[in-house]
Write a protein that holds these residues in place. Sequence first.
Motif, PDB file in Angstrom:
ATOM      1  N   ALA A  82       0.915  -1.205   0.108  1.00 16.63           N
ATOM      2  CA  ALA A  82      -0.014  -0.025  -0.077  1.00 16.63           C
ATOM      3  C   ALA A  82       0.860   1.192  -0.001  1.00 16.63           C
ATOM      4  N   GLY A  83       1.923   1.196   0.680  1.00 14.69           N
ATOM      5  CA  GLY A  83       2.983   2.297   0.747  1.00 14.69           C
ATOM      6  C   GLY A  83       4.350   1.884   1.176  1.00 14.69           C
ATOM      7  N   ILE A  84       5.179   3.001   1.137  1.00 14.11           N
ATOM      8  CA  ILE A  84       6.555   2.619   1.627  1.00 14.11           C
ATOM      9  C   ILE A  84       7.156   3.944   1.970  1.00 14.11           C
ATOM     10  N   THR A  85       7.477   4.035   3.252  1.00 12.35           N
ATOM     11  CA  THR A  85       8.516   5.213   3.587  1.00 12.35           C
ATOM     12  C   THR A  85       9.578   4.571   4.456  1.00 12.35           C
ATOM     13  N   GLY A  86      10.362   5.499   5.168  1.00 10.45           N
ATOM     14  CA  GLY A  86      11.460   5.106   5.916  1.00 10.45           C
ATOM     15  C   GLY A  86      12.245   6.336   6.412  1.00 10.45           C
ATOM     16  N   PHE A  87      13.162   5.805   7.234  1.00  9.83           N
ATOM     17  CA  PHE A  87      13.923   6.825   7.971  1.00  9.83           C
ATOM     18  C   PHE A  87      15.194   5.976   8.600  1.00  9.83           C
ATOM     19  N   SER A  88      16.069   6.542   8.928  1.00  9.70           N
ATOM     20  CA  SER A  88      17.092   5.890   9.821  1.00  9.70           C
ATOM     21  C   SER A  88      17.836   7.238  10.685  1.00  9.70           C
ATOM     22  N   CYS A 127       9.307   4.600  -4.415  1.00 14.87           N
ATOM     23  CA  CYS A 127       8.021   4.830  -4.555  1.00 14.87           C
ATOM     24  C   CYS A 127       7.796   5.106  -6.062  1.00 14.87           C
ATOM     25  N   ARG A 128       8.798   5.926  -6.521  1.00 11.90           N
ATOM     26  CA  ARG A 128       8.701   6.255  -7.975  1.00 11.90           C
ATOM     27  C   ARG A 128       8.646   4.864  -8.969  1.00 11.90           C
ATOM     28  N   HIS A 129       9.684   3.995  -8.711  1.00 10.21           N
ATOM     29  CA  HIS A 129       9.766   2.434  -9.078  1.00 10.21           C
ATOM     30  C   HIS A 129       8.184   1.926  -9.170  1.00 10.21           C
ATOM     31  N   PHE A 130       7.705   1.821  -7.966  1.00  4.32           N
ATOM     32  CA  PHE A 130       6.407   1.167  -7.781  1.00  4.32           C
ATOM     33  C   PHE A 130       5.418   1.989  -7.991  1.00  4.32           C
ATOM     34  N   ASP A 131       5.427   3.270  -8.331  1.00  2.00           N
ATOM     35  CA  ASP A 131       4.136   4.072  -8.724  1.00  2.00           C
ATOM     36  C   ASP A 131       3.401   4.122  -7.463  1.00  2.00           C
ATOM     37  N   LEU A 132       3.941   4.618  -6.506  1.00  2.00           N
ATOM     38  CA  LEU A 132       3.292   5.004  -5.078  1.00  2.00           C
ATOM     39  C   LEU A 132       3.504   6.275  -4.864  1.00  2.00           C
ATOM     40  N   PRO A 133       2.526   6.923  -3.898  1.00  2.00           N
ATOM     41  CA  PRO A 133       3.027   8.274  -3.586  1.00  2.00           C
ATOM     42  C   PRO A 133       4.210   8.306  -2.497  1.00  2.00           C
ATOM     43  N   GLY A 134       4.974   9.323  -3.040  1.00  2.00           N
ATOM     44  CA  GLY A 134       6.296   9.505  -2.123  1.00  2.00           C
ATOM     45  C   GLY A 134       7.157  10.790  -2.525  1.00  2.00           C
ATOM     46  N   PRO A 135       8.138  10.880  -1.725  1.00  2.00           N
ATOM     47  CA  PRO A 135       8.775  12.260  -1.722  1.00  2.00           C
ATOM     48  C   PRO A 135       9.550  12.501  -2.968  1.00  2.00           C
ATOM     49  N   ASN A 136      10.116  13.795  -3.586  1.00  2.00           N
ATOM     50  CA  ASN A 136      10.878  13.979  -4.724  1.00  2.00           C
ATOM     51  C   ASN A 136      12.330  13.473  -4.119  1.00  2.00           C
ATOM     52  N   GLU A 158      -0.816  10.779   9.892  1.00  2.00           N
ATOM     53  CA  GLU A 158      -1.141  11.709   8.445  1.00  2.00           C
ATOM     54  C   GLU A 158      -0.186  11.426   7.568  1.00  2.00           C
ATOM     55  N   HIS A 159       1.382  11.263   7.916  1.00  2.00           N
ATOM     56  CA  HIS A 159       2.011  10.909   6.842  1.00  2.00           C
ATOM     57  C   HIS A 159       1.861   9.578   6.485  1.00  2.00           C
ATOM     58  N   VAL A 160       1.690   8.450   7.420  1.00  2.00           N
ATOM     59  CA  VAL A 160       1.058   6.925   6.422  1.00  2.00           C
ATOM     60  C   VAL A 160       0.007   7.141   5.654  1.00  2.00           C
ATOM     61  N   LYS A 161      -0.931   8.069   6.039  1.00  2.00           N
ATOM     62  CA  LYS A 161      -2.246   8.047   5.211  1.00  2.00           C
ATOM     63  C   LYS A 161      -1.803   8.658   3.693  1.00  2.00           C
ATOM     64  N   LEU A 162      -0.996   9.739   3.882  1.00  2.00           N
ATOM     65  CA  LEU A 162      -0.492  10.185   2.718  1.00  2.00           C
ATOM     66  C   LEU A 162       0.463   9.290   1.824  1.00  2.00           C
ATOM     67  N   ALA A 163       1.257   8.740   2.538  1.00  2.00           N
ATOM     68  CA  ALA A 163       2.011   7.527   1.652  1.00  2.00           C
ATOM     69  C   ALA A 163       1.173   6.322   1.111  1.00  2.00           C
ATOM     70  N   ILE A 164       0.216   6.233   1.648  1.00  2.00           N
ATOM     71  CA  ILE A 164      -0.904   5.068   1.173  1.00  2.00           C
ATOM     72  C   ILE A 164      -2.011   5.727   0.097  1.00  2.00           C
ATOM     73  N   GLY A 165      -1.778   6.959  -0.062  1.00  4.36           N
ATOM     74  CA  GLY A 165      -2.819   7.787  -0.899  1.00  4.36           C
ATOM     75  C   GLY A 165      -4.185   8.131  -0.554  1.00  4.36           C
ATOM     76  N   GLU A 166      -4.139   8.200   0.924  1.00  2.00           N
ATOM     77  CA  GLU A 166      -5.543   8.377   1.579  1.00  2.00           C
ATOM     78  C   GLU A 166      -5.411   9.769   2.113  1.00  2.00           C
ATOM     79  N   GLN A 167      -6.584  10.513   2.318  1.00  9.18           N
ATOM     80  CA  GLN A 167      -6.876  11.786   2.464  1.00  9.18           C
ATOM     81  C   GLN A 167      -6.297  12.049   4.082  1.00  9.18           C
ATOM     82  N   TRP A 168      -5.618  13.024   4.278  1.00 15.77           N
ATOM     83  CA  TRP A 168      -5.260  13.362   5.755  1.00 15.77           C
ATOM     84  C   TRP A 168      -5.747  14.502   6.355  1.00 15.77           C
ATOM     85  N   ASP A 169      -5.643  14.585   7.547  1.00 12.89           N
ATOM     86  CA  ASP A 169      -6.376  15.443   8.184  1.00 12.89           C
ATOM     87  C   ASP A 169      -5.584  16.329   9.207  1.00 12.89           C
ATOM     88  N   LEU A 170      -5.155  17.405   8.959  1.00  9.50           N
ATOM     89  CA  LEU A 170      -4.273  18.220   9.714  1.00  9.50           C
ATOM     90  C   LEU A 170      -4.703  19.328  10.709  1.00  9.50           C
TER      91      LEU A 170
END
Length: 407
Positions: free
Chosen positions: A76-82, A96-105, A305-317
């Motif tokens: 559904a989505g990909i994110t990460g950090f270290s 994300c770009r390779h798998f056509d998923l929402p993600g950062p530039n 809200e970041h996870v929602k964004l990463a899976i293409g769902e509507q966020w609420d701020l």
Amino acid sequence: MARRAFILIEGHSRGNGFRYVQAANRLELHPITLSVDPAQYDYLVTEGIEAIRADTDNLDALIRECSQLRATYDIAGITGFSGNDESVYAMVGKLCRHFDLPGPNSAAIERCHDKFTQRELLAEAGVPIPDYRVAVNATDVESSAAAVGLPVIVKPAVGSGSVGVRLCRNTDELAEHTTYLLGGKHIWRCLPKILVEEFAGGPYYIAHTMGNEVIGIEAADSGPLPHFIFCQSSFPAQLTAQEHERIADVSLSCLRALGLGWGPACIEFRWTKRGPVVIEVNPRLAGTPSPQLVQLAYGVDLISEHVKLAIGEQWDLRRKHSQTAAARFLLPDRDGFLDCIDGGNRAAAVSGISEVKFYVEPKTPIIRKGDYRDWIGHVIAASPNLADTEATLQRAVNLIDLSITRF
């Protein structure tokens, strides 16, 4: 129907890693961590989180792992950090770009990762920043400091968490820190490149953004110079409406100048005689405890809200409430062996305390480095106003026993 998976590239034991896992679970996603060493993240074991050993510096290797997972799961989505490392987040953008998923530039993330490139782009856009020069050897550092004028900030052009950052007030301190950075003690993950910057004094603020929206502004205090390690922070910062507007406007200018505007970012400022001056733009969510402070103060869960964004769902701020939250970092006053760190339960029982967390165990050797690695714990509190919150923090901290015996 295949189970929906949420892929996390690397993690973070002290801070946001487990909170991303919790957010994924709340959204009925199956979290899976890919890491070069999953054992370094204790919550993966204690919580039974699925983890796969993978070379997270290798895009092709990550694509292979994710492709294999797609045979079993719907990703559904990909994110990460270290920790505070933007290079992992840049890799996330490429995946994300390779798998056509929402993600950062990823290109924008990499531009920010190199602070010299970041400075150049901000300067070109007319964003207020300190005077600066770039250096690759000791002679360059000396001439750059002369051009900018002592005192100067000397730091690696690539890095985070204040690692290798120091205020040099005279030529002796400048020579000493240059030797440290270039003499083999500092670990470089790329070719050495040093920023020599004007020392911008004044109160420190951090603007938290998501997309093109400024969520709020945090105030932070650092310990004694010449190092820059946060000892306390509070949210929201006590600013006038005009001051808030000026920082928010400059924050949005930074996002435009650097090609950001998707997902979270945090922008660090000093308020100087000429107003807000940008110290650094971090193209990622701030580390702990900033997201907790935002949630306690405004009821906005930036991680969910970041996870929602990463899976293409509507966020609420939208803000759910308004109060003041603050964190105090526990810092050692000497090098030595940590004899005891106790009283966490007593501190947590104080009314208004949200979290007490210790990062280290007794008998741990403590060697101060002058950066975020010196933190040995934190305490978080919230109340309707800053004065009450700070008083609550102090009551809790007074209940913590911390003893270090010198080597």
